[in-house]
Design an enzyme around this catalytic site. Structure first.
Site, PDB file in Angstrom:
ATOM      1  N   CYS A 280      -4.341   6.350  -4.742  1.00 50.41           N
ATOM      2  CA  CYS A 280      -3.786   4.998  -4.616  1.00 50.41           C
ATOM      3  C   CYS A 280      -2.304   5.103  -4.970  1.00 50.41           C
ATOM      4  CB  CYS A 280      -4.509   4.030  -5.554  1.00 50.41           C
ATOM      5  SG  CYS A 280      -3.855   2.350  -5.487  1.00 50.41           S
TER       6      CYS A 280
ATOM      7  N   ARG B 278      -8.894  -2.796  -5.619  1.00 47.97           N
ATOM      8  CA  ARG B 278      -9.295  -4.159  -5.216  1.00 47.97           C
ATOM      9  C   ARG B 278      -9.712  -4.127  -3.748  1.00 47.97           C
ATOM     10  NH1 ARG B 278      -4.710  -8.887  -4.971  1.00 47.97           N
ATOM     11  NH2 ARG B 278      -3.768  -7.322  -3.631  1.00 47.97           N
TER      12      ARG B 278
ATOM     13  N   CYS C 226       0.878  -1.188   0.000  1.00 49.90           N
ATOM     14  CA  CYS C 226       0.000   0.000   0.000  1.00 49.90           C
ATOM     15  C   CYS C 226       0.906   1.225   0.000  1.00 49.90           C
ATOM     16  CB  CYS C 226      -0.897  -0.019   1.244  1.00 49.90           C
ATOM     17  SG  CYS C 226      -1.971   1.430   1.368  1.00 49.90           S
TER      18      CYS C 226
HETATM   19  N1  LIG Z   1      -6.358  -2.061  -2.592  1.00 48.02           N
HETATM   20  C1  LIG Z   1      -4.939  -2.441  -2.726  1.00 48.02           C
HETATM   21  C2  LIG Z   1      -4.181  -2.202  -1.394  1.00 48.02           C
HETATM   22  C3  LIG Z   1      -4.080  -0.718  -1.034  1.00 48.02           C
HETATM   23  C4  LIG Z   1      -3.355   0.065  -2.087  1.00 48.02           C
HETATM   24  C5  LIG Z   1      -3.516   1.580  -2.043  1.00 48.02           C
HETATM   25  N2  LIG Z   1      -4.338   2.124  -0.995  1.00 48.02           N
HETATM   26  C6  LIG Z   1      -2.173   2.279  -2.150  1.00 48.02           C
HETATM   27  O1  LIG Z   1      -2.034   3.426  -1.681  1.00 48.02           O
HETATM   28  O2  LIG Z   1      -1.256   1.694  -2.790  1.00 48.02           O
HETATM   29  C7  LIG Z   1      -4.862  -3.930  -3.101  1.00 48.02           C
HETATM   30  O3  LIG Z   1      -5.819  -4.658  -2.843  1.00 48.02           O
HETATM   31  O4  LIG Z   1      -3.826  -4.323  -3.642  1.00 48.02           O
END
Ligand SMILES: N[C@H](CCC[C@H](N)C(=O)O)C(=O)O
Length: 276
Positions: free
Chosen positions: A219, A211, A75
């Site tokens: 993100c 996801r 993340c």
């Molecule tokens: N939803 C992402 C995880 C959080 C990623 C995001 N919040 C970031 O800042 O990279 C996944 O299932 O791979």
């Protein structure tokens, strides 16, 4: 169990940060969903749990849970908030910290007021390791969705990302197409879906259907994956300012074999306790 936490965000991608070093924390997917729920819980896109490292080289380990309770590998916005959290709580006085995640060990550098730079490691492009079903590795792949064919990039930053180019992010079908591609059978671990509008060789706009969450205001790994896909297509230079709904991240990537560096803010909102 009473749980102390800090509410944080990276450009509006919001987190419940839990110190699992000074308090004993036992989480289940159900508990994570309850905490993440914006009506019956605290509300967050992800819950981040800080633990002592297993890797002797690392300073900390941190685990990442999406709002749906799924544990994931990486993340980007969370990594910046994690760095700020451990410094603010004096769990370390280091400027450069090594943190162990399910995706490997990240190097975090804390700069200035609230800007944090993260070495996000090298992108993974081999389909089997993304994971994405494709016969050969390519810059783009045709993906069939409800009779339409979309040209996507497929990149892992420890977590899987699909990247689509669009004319105008404001008109992109993020909610509908994002939700379908998130669960596309060619992504066996599901996938984060980025909609990227290139404005110049150093500027772009991005929206991400994450996801396990849905569209978020930013993100970090999505911005890294979008930069990598755009650069592989020859569309951008090695530094890209990506504006997401929550604000702008600066992504630096010289090219294959090199790490991606992401720089952006990390903000603490409040501290609290929750009875679980
Ligand atoms: N939803 C992402 C995880 C959080 C990623 C995001 N919040 C970031 O800042 O990279 C996944 O299932 O791979």
């Amino acid at each position: 169990m009473r749980l102390k936490f800090t509410k944080m965000h990276g450009l509006g991608n919001d987190f419940v940060m839990v110190d699992g070093i000074t308090q004993r924390v036992k989480l289940s997917p159900e508990k994570v969903r309850q905490i993440a729920d914006r009506h019956i819980g605290i509300g967050c896109d992800q819950l981040l749990l800080v633990e002592a490292p297993r890797d002797p080289e690392a300073d900390f380990r941190y685990r990442i849970y999406n709002a749906d309770g799924s544990e994931v590998e990486n993340c980007g916005n969370g990594a910046r908030c994690f760095a700020r959290f451990v410094r603010d709580r004096r769990l370390t006085s280091k400027e450069h910290i090594l943190v162990e995640t399910a995706a490997g060990t990240l190097k975090l550098n804390i700069q200035g007021a609230d800007q944090v730079s993260v070495d996000m490691g090298e992108p993974v492009l081999e389909p089997a390791k993304i994971p994405f079903e494709a016969d050969i590795q390519a810059e783009t792949y045709p993906l069939e969705v409800d009779g339409e064919t979309y040209n996507i990039g497929a990149v892992s930053m420890g977590n899987p990302h699909a990247v689509l180019l669009v004319e105008d992010v404001l008109k992109a079908p993020v909610e509908t197409l994002g939700a379908i591609i998130e669960r596309h059978p060619r992504f066996p671990a599901k996938v984060n879906v980025g909609f990227l509008q290139i404005e110049a060789r150093d500027r772009a706009r991005l929206r991400v259907f994450e996801r396990g969450v849905g569209e978020t205001r930013a993100c970090g790994t999505g911005a890294c994956a979008a930069m990598v896909s755009a650069r592989l297509r020859g569309l951008v230079d090695e530094e890209l300012h990506i504006t997401l709904p929550g604000g702008t991240l600066t992504i630096h990537w010289p090219g294959p074999g090199e790490p991606v560096t992401m720089t952006g803010p990390a903000t603490a909102v409040y501290h609290g306790q929750i009875a679980l």
